[in-house]
Every structure is written in C-alpha cells, then in structure tokens.
Write a protein that holds these residues in place. Structure first.
Motif, PDB file in Angstrom:
ATOM      1  N   THR A  65       0.832 -13.187   3.549  1.00  0.00           N
ATOM      2  CA  THR A  65      -0.063 -11.890   3.320  1.00  0.00           C
ATOM      3  C   THR A  65       0.730 -10.434   4.139  1.00  0.00           C
ATOM      4  O   THR A  65      -0.333  -9.847   3.729  1.00  0.00           O
ATOM      5  N   ARG A  66       1.938 -10.689   4.397  1.00  0.00           N
ATOM      6  CA  ARG A  66       2.219  -9.155   4.833  1.00  0.00           C
ATOM      7  C   ARG A  66       2.598  -8.413   3.108  1.00  0.00           C
ATOM      8  O   ARG A  66       1.920  -7.261   3.160  1.00  0.00           O
ATOM      9  N   ARG A 117       1.256  -9.022   0.501  1.00  0.00           N
ATOM     10  CA  ARG A 117      -0.309  -8.835  -0.139  1.00  0.00           C
ATOM     11  C   ARG A 117      -0.782  -7.292   0.332  1.00  0.00           C
ATOM     12  O   ARG A 117      -1.143  -7.332  -0.717  1.00  0.00           O
ATOM     13  N   LYS A 118      -0.627  -7.587   1.142  1.00  0.00           N
ATOM     14  CA  LYS A 118      -0.853  -6.027   2.485  1.00  0.00           C
ATOM     15  C   LYS A 118       0.041  -4.543   1.286  1.00  0.00           C
ATOM     16  O   LYS A 118      -1.078  -3.822   1.455  1.00  0.00           O
ATOM     17  N   LYS A 119       0.924  -4.792   1.374  1.00  0.00           N
ATOM     18  CA  LYS A 119       2.172  -4.339   1.027  1.00  0.00           C
ATOM     19  C   LYS A 119       1.709  -3.868  -0.298  1.00  0.00           C
ATOM     20  O   LYS A 119       1.583  -2.835  -0.515  1.00  0.00           O
ATOM     21  N   GLY A 136      -0.928  -3.767  -1.772  1.00  0.00           N
ATOM     22  CA  GLY A 136      -2.757  -3.703  -2.291  1.00  0.00           C
ATOM     23  C   GLY A 136      -3.083  -3.548  -3.486  1.00  0.00           C
ATOM     24  O   GLY A 136      -3.164  -5.226  -3.281  1.00  0.00           O
ATOM     25  N   GLY A 185      -1.458  -7.091  -4.560  1.00  0.00           N
ATOM     26  CA  GLY A 185      -1.091  -8.459  -3.330  1.00  0.00           C
ATOM     27  C   GLY A 185      -2.641  -9.831  -4.435  1.00  0.00           C
ATOM     28  O   GLY A 185      -2.551 -10.990  -3.269  1.00  0.00           O
ATOM     29  N   GLU A 186      -3.055  -9.237  -5.177  1.00  0.00           N
ATOM     30  CA  GLU A 186      -4.245 -10.169  -5.372  1.00  0.00           C
ATOM     31  C   GLU A 186      -3.361 -11.236  -6.062  1.00  0.00           C
ATOM     32  O   GLU A 186      -4.263 -11.933  -6.907  1.00  0.00           O
TER      33      GLU A 186
END
Length: 62
Positions: free
Chosen positions: A37-38, A40-42, A44, A47-48
C-alpha cells in the motif's frame, strides 16, 4: 527473486517476506500488504501496476 526474469508472475506474501526481508512470518503476512500500500502511494500513477492476485499475492504488470 523478484526481477524481470519473471514477467507476469504473482508472488505470494510468504515468498516476499522470505526473499525481501530474509525471514518468515507465520501469522503476520499482512505486513506485506502494508508495504505494498505504501509503495503504491509512493509510486504515484505507476503504483497501479502492482496488481493484487486474490488468493496468491502480488504481481507487477508492465
């Protein structure tokens, strides 16, 4: 190991714990979920590209 030699391969949480962190958790495999999760956020929009494979683990789709 997680690399380009395994395109499309889904890696289990247990495999990621062992290969990336060097140890095995018996009941705390959700640690991997938190890190994904982290990550994916980093990453941007990229992350998808980290896909969850239900019942298996994670796969990076190019």
């Amino acid at each position: 190991m997680v690399d380009s030699r395994n395109p499309g391969r889904a890696f289990s949480r247990e495999y990621l714990l062992q290969e990336l962190w060097g140890y095995d958790y018996d009941s705390f495999d959700r640690t991997v979920d938190t890190h994904i999760t982290r990550l994916r956020k980093k990453m941007g929009p990229l992350g998808e590209k980290i896909m969850t494979v239900w019942g298996v683990g994670y796969r990076f789709v190019v």
